[in-house]
Design a protein around this motif. Structure first.
Motif, short mmCIF file in Angstrom:
data_model
loop_
_atom_site.label_atom_id
_atom_site.label_comp_id
_atom_site.label_asym_id
_atom_site.label_seq_id
_atom_site.Cartn_x
_atom_site.Cartn_y
_atom_site.Cartn_z
N ALA A 195 -1.66 4.85 -10.89
CA ALA A 195 -3.04 4.87 -10.39
C ALA A 195 -3.58 6.29 -10.48
O ALA A 195 -2.96 7.24 -10.00
N HIS A 196 -4.73 6.44 -11.10
CA HIS A 196 -5.42 7.72 -11.29
C HIS A 196 -6.73 7.59 -10.53
O HIS A 196 -7.63 6.86 -10.96
N VAL A 197 -6.84 8.27 -9.38
CA VAL A 197 -7.94 8.02 -8.46
C VAL A 197 -8.83 9.25 -8.32
O VAL A 197 -8.35 10.34 -7.99
N HIS A 198 -10.12 9.07 -8.58
CA HIS A 198 -11.12 10.11 -8.35
C HIS A 198 -11.40 10.19 -6.86
O HIS A 198 -11.83 9.21 -6.25
N VAL A 199 -11.15 11.36 -6.25
CA VAL A 199 -11.45 11.58 -4.84
C VAL A 199 -12.05 12.97 -4.68
O VAL A 199 -11.46 13.96 -5.08
N ILE A 200 -13.22 13.04 -4.10
CA ILE A 200 -13.88 14.32 -3.82
C ILE A 200 -13.94 14.58 -2.32
O ILE A 200 -13.58 15.65 -1.84
N GLY A 201 -14.40 13.62 -1.55
CA GLY A 201 -14.57 13.80 -0.11
C GLY A 201 -13.28 13.58 0.67
O GLY A 201 -12.35 12.91 0.21
N ASP A 202 -13.22 14.15 1.87
CA ASP A 202 -11.99 14.04 2.67
C ASP A 202 -11.71 12.61 3.12
O ASP A 202 -10.55 12.22 3.30
N ARG A 203 -12.77 11.79 3.28
CA ARG A 203 -12.53 10.38 3.61
C ARG A 203 -11.93 9.64 2.42
O ARG A 203 -11.02 8.81 2.59
N ALA A 204 -12.39 9.94 1.22
CA ALA A 204 -11.83 9.31 0.03
C ALA A 204 -10.36 9.70 -0.16
O ALA A 204 -9.52 8.85 -0.50
N VAL A 205 -10.05 10.97 0.08
CA VAL A 205 -8.65 11.41 -0.02
C VAL A 205 -7.79 10.67 0.99
O VAL A 205 -6.71 10.17 0.65
N ARG A 206 -8.26 10.60 2.22
CA ARG A 206 -7.46 9.92 3.25
C ARG A 206 -7.30 8.44 2.93
O ARG A 206 -6.20 7.88 3.08
N ASP A 207 -8.38 7.78 2.51
CA ASP A 207 -8.28 6.37 2.15
C ASP A 207 -7.25 6.16 1.05
O ASP A 207 -6.46 5.21 1.08
N ALA A 208 -7.25 7.04 0.05
CA ALA A 208 -6.31 6.90 -1.06
C ALA A 208 -4.87 7.11 -0.60
O ALA A 208 -3.97 6.35 -0.98
N LEU A 209 -4.65 8.14 0.21
CA LEU A 209 -3.29 8.38 0.71
C LEU A 209 -2.83 7.23 1.61
O LEU A 209 -1.66 6.83 1.57
N ASP A 210 -3.74 6.69 2.40
CA ASP A 210 -3.40 5.51 3.21
C ASP A 210 -2.99 4.35 2.32
O ASP A 210 -2.05 3.59 2.63
N ALA A 211 -3.71 4.19 1.21
CA ALA A 211 -3.41 3.09 0.28
C ALA A 211 -2.04 3.28 -0.36
O ALA A 211 -1.25 2.33 -0.49
N PHE A 212 -1.72 4.52 -0.75
CA PHE A 212 -0.40 4.77 -1.33
C PHE A 212 0.70 4.58 -0.29
O PHE A 212 1.79 4.09 -0.61
#
Length: 574
Positions: A354-371
């Motif tokens: 998975a190659h995920v575009h994340v700019i904002g801190d909420r997007a980063v947290r959501d992605a790490l939660d998903a992983f």
């Protein structure tokens, strides 16, 4: 002993992580496209047919691998109305006029002869939003449609807006925004998905256009020492066509020299129902071309959010000013929350990276939660270090301090676009006013991610350019990674480093752009094919510079120039 096909002498060699923290005065022999020997004196490997390359005091290193790039898009812009050489509204006007004069309408009414391209900087215009009126003054008849450098917005003139049918009554799409005048009519700047309204009616590039663009992108990339990349979008996206067939044509014609992973596009509207199609496409491709092919479809790209400057990056807290009072005060999660969890879990279970575009801190947290959810559900603990799934988060502009150590804990790689990690006009005028100083101090925490304590031995950092958003020249990005400032001779240079404690060493930055990126492309230690390092048995994807950058000052890194590039021992540049 078979004589070397290639023998590198007369310089220093940076071998890569785990071998030496600095270049060594050694020689390198290449046989049948692979590194056969590395030692102080390899004169015994020289034969009558050996090509001897004198580095003339320069440095040999593993070829760069750009882990996040849009090469065909970049190639099309280089062949179209390319504004990347400009930095002001006056520059852009001159470049547009020059392009229009060199490319007059042929065989059609001028009102249908589009001018397309991109590369303008938001910082060149108040609020980052150039107007249709400004563009009309440059070209009033031909429709003009130009993406900005980050490709999260576009500039259109009145003719283009009219052909797209965009008026005061046109609603904003769910994934974008039309910049408007006081009366509600379109102002000329289109954010995120709103750009697709014009892209849908603009002329699409032909397959031959895209093929020419790929070859130009490859030539350009090789000139900077790039030997591999991950194409960050392969699929139908905002009017762009699916370019997999372009790569396959180059492969079939023997003209694809760069080593490529294509990240298949995740349609944000379709959810996990698309996973079987993605799997079927990957399997059909692999069955036909093989896993060792120069073009592999082993990753999927998810764009989780937008960008800060237009208020679409997903933040944990509201933006400041007007953006914080808008319909989306904390930005837009294009794929977030449970939808992102479901996507990551399904892709991981299907064997994709998975190659995920994340700019904002909420997007980063959501992605790490998903992983984290995928790790528990899919039993990551039982996987070997060489597991083919190489998950990574790209951009990482804002990372909440609580989330920094999670990369190491989860074994997720941070894909950095280091050139952005500095103070410059866009940062000063468009970014910081929207987030304030406290959040501005959480930007691009590359060193903190790298040095966080964790048990996973996978590379913490890889690197890419996001070209055509910014230059594909890795040495410019490495300069900023080490200094956290632009070079002193850059007109946008600000001497104040952006969070100096996040500076990387030159070796760390170089490792990210070589071994780290090779790893996420399935070419790391333990893989069937290894690139990104100079060690016996690795593929001889190599690059040579005009100097030893380790011998100079940190402030001079940007002056390093690539003088030769080899792919599997074959010279492709220099």
């Amino acid at each position: 002993m078979h004589p070397a096909d290639l023998l590198f002498i007369g310089g220093v060699v940076y071998r890569g992580p785990g071998r030496s923290a600095a270049p060594e005065a050694v020689q390198v022999a290449v046989v049948d496209g692979r590194i056969a020997a590395v030692d102080a004196d390899l004169s015994a490997w020289r034969g009558p047919e050996t090509e001897v390359v004198d580095l003339a005091g320069g440095m040999l290193h593993a070829g760069f691998v750009d882990a996040h790039i849009h090469p065909i898009q970049g190639g099309l812009e280089r062949l179209g109305c390319d504004l990347s050489a400009g930095s002001s509204a006056e520059d852009y006007a001159r470049l547009i006029v020059s392009y229009a004069q060199l490319n007059p309408p042929r065989g059609c009414d001028a009102s249908r002869a589009w001018i397309t391209g991109g590369g303008w900087a938001m910082s060149a215009f108040p609020g980052g939003t150039p107007s249709a009126t400004e563009l009309d003054a440059i070209e009033p008849i031909r429709p003009v449609f130009l993406y900005n450098r980050d490709h999260h917005g576009a500039w259109a003139n009145s003719a283009a807006l009219a052909l797209a049918g965009i008026t005061a009554d046109t609603p904003d799409p769910a994934d974008g925004r039309i910049e408007r005048l006081a009366d509600g009519s379109p102002q000329g700047t289109l954010h995120e998905g709103a750009a697709g309204l014009v892209a849908a009616v603009a002329p699409a590039a032909t397959p031959d256009d895209e093929y020419a663009a790929l070859l130009e992108a490859q030539r350009y990339a090789h000139s900077f020492g790039i030997t591999g990349w991950q194409d960050a979008i392969v699929g139908d996206y905002f009017g762009a066509s699916d370019t997999a067939l372009v790569y396959r044509r180059a492969l079939a014609e023997g003209r694809l020299t760069v080593d490529v992973v294509g990240a298949l596009w995740w349609d944000r509207a379709r959810g996990v129902g698309q996973v079987p199609e993605l799997v079927a496409r990957r399997e059909a491709h692999s069955a036909e071309l093989g896993l060792a092919s120069r073009f592999r479809l082993s990753a999927v790209k998810i764009m989780a959010d937008g960008v800060v400057e237009n208020g679409t990056a997903a933040m944990l807290e509201p933006y400041l000013g007007a953006a914080g009072e808008s319909e989306h005060p904390t930005g837009i999660a294009f794929v977030g929350g449970q939808a992102l969890v479901d996507a990551i879990m399904a892709l991981d279970a299907a064997g994709f990276s998975a190659h995920v575009h994340v700019i904002g801190d909420r997007a980063v947290r959501d992605a790490l939660d998903a992983f984290e959810a995928a790790a528990a559900a899919n039993d990551w603990a039982s996987r070997p270090p060489t597991d083919a799934r190489r998950h990574h988060l790209a951009h990482l502009q804002f990372v909440h301090p609580d989330d920094v150590a999670r990369f190491a804990a989860l074994g997720v790689t941070a894909n950095m676009q280091a050139l952005w990690a500095c103070n410059e006009p866009q940062m000063r005028d468009l970014t910081v006013p929207l987030v304030g100083p406290e959040r501005a101090a959480t930007q691009y925490p590359f060193a903190s991610i790298l040095r966080a304590v964790g048990s996973d031995a996978r590379p913490r950092l890889c690197a890419g350019s996001d070209w055509p958003v910014s230059t594909p020249d890795p040495w410019q990005a490495i300069h900023v990674a080490v200094n956290r400032t632009l070079p002193a001779d850059d007109p946008e240079h600000d001497p104040e480093p952006l969070l100096a404690h996040e500076e990387l060493t030159l070796a760390e930055a170089l490792d990210a752009y070589t071994a780290g990126s090779a790893f996420v492309n399935g070419r790391g230690p333990g893989d069937a094919t290894v690139t990104g390092v100079i060690t016996v048995g690795a593929v001889a994807d190599l690059a040579a510079t005009d100097r030893d950058p380790f011998a100079g000052t940190a402030s001079s890194i940007h002056g390093t120039r690539n003088v030769g590039t080899w792919v599997a021992g074959r010279r492709v540049f220099g």
